[in-house]
Scaffold this motif. Sequence first.
Motif, mmCIF file in Angstrom:
data_model
loop_
_atom_site.group_PDB
_atom_site.id
_atom_site.type_symbol
_atom_site.label_atom_id
_atom_site.label_comp_id
_atom_site.label_asym_id
_atom_site.label_seq_id
_atom_site.Cartn_x
_atom_site.Cartn_y
_atom_site.Cartn_z
ATOM 1 N N PRO A 16 104.668 -39.818 15.395
ATOM 2 C CA PRO A 16 106.142 -39.877 15.458
ATOM 3 C C PRO A 16 106.773 -38.574 15.941
ATOM 4 O O PRO A 16 107.831 -38.593 16.579
ATOM 5 C CB PRO A 16 106.547 -40.198 14.008
ATOM 6 C CG PRO A 16 105.376 -39.855 13.168
ATOM 7 C CD PRO A 16 104.179 -40.069 14.029
ATOM 8 N N LEU A 17 106.124 -37.435 15.635
ATOM 9 C CA LEU A 17 106.629 -36.177 16.181
ATOM 10 C C LEU A 17 106.589 -36.208 17.694
ATOM 11 O O LEU A 17 107.524 -35.738 18.370
ATOM 12 C CB LEU A 17 105.802 -35.010 15.646
ATOM 13 C CG LEU A 17 106.184 -33.621 16.173
ATOM 14 C CD1 LEU A 17 107.626 -33.286 15.812
ATOM 15 C CD2 LEU A 17 105.232 -32.567 15.625
ATOM 16 N N GLN A 18 105.519 -36.782 18.246
ATOM 17 C CA GLN A 18 105.438 -36.961 19.688
ATOM 18 C C GLN A 18 106.558 -37.858 20.200
ATOM 19 O O GLN A 18 107.104 -37.643 21.281
ATOM 20 C CB GLN A 18 104.079 -37.584 20.058
ATOM 21 C CG GLN A 18 103.018 -36.593 20.411
ATOM 22 C CD GLN A 18 103.363 -35.885 21.703
ATOM 23 O OE1 GLN A 18 104.136 -34.932 21.722
ATOM 24 N NE2 GLN A 18 102.784 -36.334 22.790
ATOM 25 N N GLY A 19 106.882 -38.889 19.412
ATOM 26 C CA GLY A 19 107.981 -39.764 19.798
ATOM 27 C C GLY A 19 109.299 -39.022 19.876
ATOM 28 O O GLY A 19 110.117 -39.257 20.779
ATOM 29 N N VAL A 20 109.515 -38.088 18.951
ATOM 30 C CA VAL A 20 110.743 -37.289 18.967
ATOM 31 C C VAL A 20 110.781 -36.400 20.205
ATOM 32 O O VAL A 20 111.811 -36.301 20.887
ATOM 33 C CB VAL A 20 110.837 -36.442 17.688
ATOM 34 C CG1 VAL A 20 112.013 -35.475 17.783
ATOM 35 C CG2 VAL A 20 111.001 -37.339 16.469
ATOM 36 N N ILE A 21 109.650 -35.760 20.516
ATOM 37 C CA ILE A 21 109.609 -34.919 21.720
ATOM 38 C C ILE A 21 109.840 -35.772 22.962
ATOM 39 O O ILE A 21 110.539 -35.357 23.903
ATOM 40 C CB ILE A 21 108.262 -34.180 21.808
ATOM 41 C CG1 ILE A 21 108.077 -33.255 20.610
ATOM 42 C CG2 ILE A 21 108.190 -33.358 23.105
ATOM 43 C CD1 ILE A 21 106.716 -32.581 20.563
ATOM 44 N N GLY A 22 109.268 -36.979 22.962
ATOM 45 C CA GLY A 22 109.509 -37.884 24.080
ATOM 46 C C GLY A 22 110.980 -38.234 24.205
ATOM 47 O O GLY A 22 111.519 -38.336 25.321
ATOM 48 N N GLY A 23 111.648 -38.417 23.060
ATOM 49 C CA GLY A 23 113.085 -38.683 23.102
ATOM 50 C C GLY A 23 113.862 -37.505 23.657
ATOM 51 O O GLY A 23 114.826 -37.682 24.412
ATOM 52 N N ILE A 24 113.430 -36.299 23.309
ATOM 53 C CA ILE A 24 114.104 -35.100 23.831
ATOM 54 C C ILE A 24 113.931 -35.009 25.344
ATOM 55 O O ILE A 24 114.847 -34.581 26.061
ATOM 56 C CB ILE A 24 113.559 -33.839 23.135
ATOM 57 C CG1 ILE A 24 113.921 -33.866 21.650
ATOM 58 C CG2 ILE A 24 114.117 -32.575 23.786
ATOM 59 C CD1 ILE A 24 113.310 -32.746 20.855
ATOM 60 N N THR A 25 112.773 -35.423 25.859
ATOM 61 C CA THR A 25 112.585 -35.416 27.319
ATOM 62 C C THR A 25 113.607 -36.320 28.000
ATOM 63 O O THR A 25 114.115 -35.989 29.079
ATOM 64 C CB THR A 25 111.169 -35.865 27.704
ATOM 65 O OG1 THR A 25 110.978 -37.243 27.352
ATOM 66 C CG2 THR A 25 110.112 -35.024 27.028
ATOM 67 N N VAL A 26 113.911 -37.451 27.372
ATOM 68 C CA VAL A 26 114.916 -38.352 27.947
ATOM 69 C C VAL A 26 116.299 -37.724 27.853
ATOM 70 O O VAL A 26 117.077 -37.743 28.819
ATOM 71 C CB VAL A 26 114.888 -39.715 27.224
ATOM 72 C CG1 VAL A 26 116.043 -40.607 27.696
ATOM 73 C CG2 VAL A 26 113.556 -40.417 27.466
ATOM 74 N N LEU A 27 116.626 -37.153 26.678
ATOM 75 C CA LEU A 27 117.956 -36.574 26.488
ATOM 76 C C LEU A 27 118.180 -35.350 27.362
ATOM 77 O O LEU A 27 119.337 -34.978 27.630
ATOM 78 C CB LEU A 27 118.138 -36.210 25.016
ATOM 79 C CG LEU A 27 118.100 -37.388 24.028
ATOM 80 C CD1 LEU A 27 118.230 -36.895 22.593
ATOM 81 C CD2 LEU A 27 119.195 -38.398 24.348
ATOM 82 N N THR A 28 117.105 -34.688 27.801
ATOM 83 C CA THR A 28 117.230 -33.535 28.704
ATOM 84 C C THR A 28 116.998 -33.935 30.161
ATOM 85 O O THR A 28 116.754 -33.072 31.007
ATOM 86 C CB THR A 28 116.233 -32.432 28.315
ATOM 87 O OG1 THR A 28 114.900 -32.963 28.333
ATOM 88 C CG2 THR A 28 116.538 -31.887 26.936
#
Length: 308
Positions: free
Chosen positions: A123-135
């Motif tokens: 899930p931590l990876q999922g959060v980083i993946g979400g940050i890639t989208v938001l950036t």
Amino acid sequence: MSRSSVLTPAPPATGPARVRNMDPWLRGFGLASLVANVGIVVTGGAVRLTKSGLGCPTWPRCTDESYTTTPEMGVHGVIEFGNRLLTFVVIAIAIAALIAAWLERPRRRRLVTLGLVTLLGIPLQGVIGGITVLTDLNPWVVGLHFMGSIFVITTAYLFWRRVVDTPVTTTPPRPLRQLAWITTLTGLAVVVAGVIVTGSGPHSGDGGAKRNHLDPETVSQIHADLVFLLIGLSVALYFAAKIAGAPTRPAIILIAVELSQSVIGFVQYFTHLPVLLVGAHMLGACLVWIATLHALHATRRPEPTVPA
């Protein structure tokens, strides 16, 4: 046979005998977790290579109004949302592996720890993946996302090795283990350099995504130099293991995987990065790292004996 011998319970199985009688579910879930974490790297690469990185333009929702993709978002939305769904599959496998390890808890506390770290890393990876989208697919954040996958693959591999390994009884020579660690750190540097090369290349995940503005030829040359160093160290590791009487097969596997990955890398570079070869190279990066961990693991020290 005396009465006392009948009533005396047999001592608990230890060492190789315990490994042979181990619950096969633990082995299966351990291997499935490792394969799944490698697989989601490949599917994540497919998202980028099909320019679907912003198929779901926000996170954690897919759109501002919906957690799922919509018909208006087309195939890119389906690809991105499908990759997000695969995260739950990987989490489910990690949970199953952790439960299986928990059932072995009295004898396998370290296994539970590795299973828990693997599970929390997803899930931590999922959060980083979400940050890639938001950036908007910032290449440095995308690179961090890949390195996070390398971390989870590492813990998943160590979990699986602890399940299937038999205990070692001899301590490897210190120079051999030092060389194995140097090889591993060089392998990590190769992976990091490869991530930086990717951030300078054309496959950004979306037509409007930024690049890291580094010169592709320069960073590619640095990456290639590190690959040559890694292969040289791996060959040295083979001969050092042979001289020390240690297993040489892990070094042979590492060299074979490195050479295969090198061929793919050179061909993709000189054919202007076709998507299929880039995807194969991403898979190869994971396999090189696993083979490097395998070579390091072969030089491990015996674990201290724990009283039954």
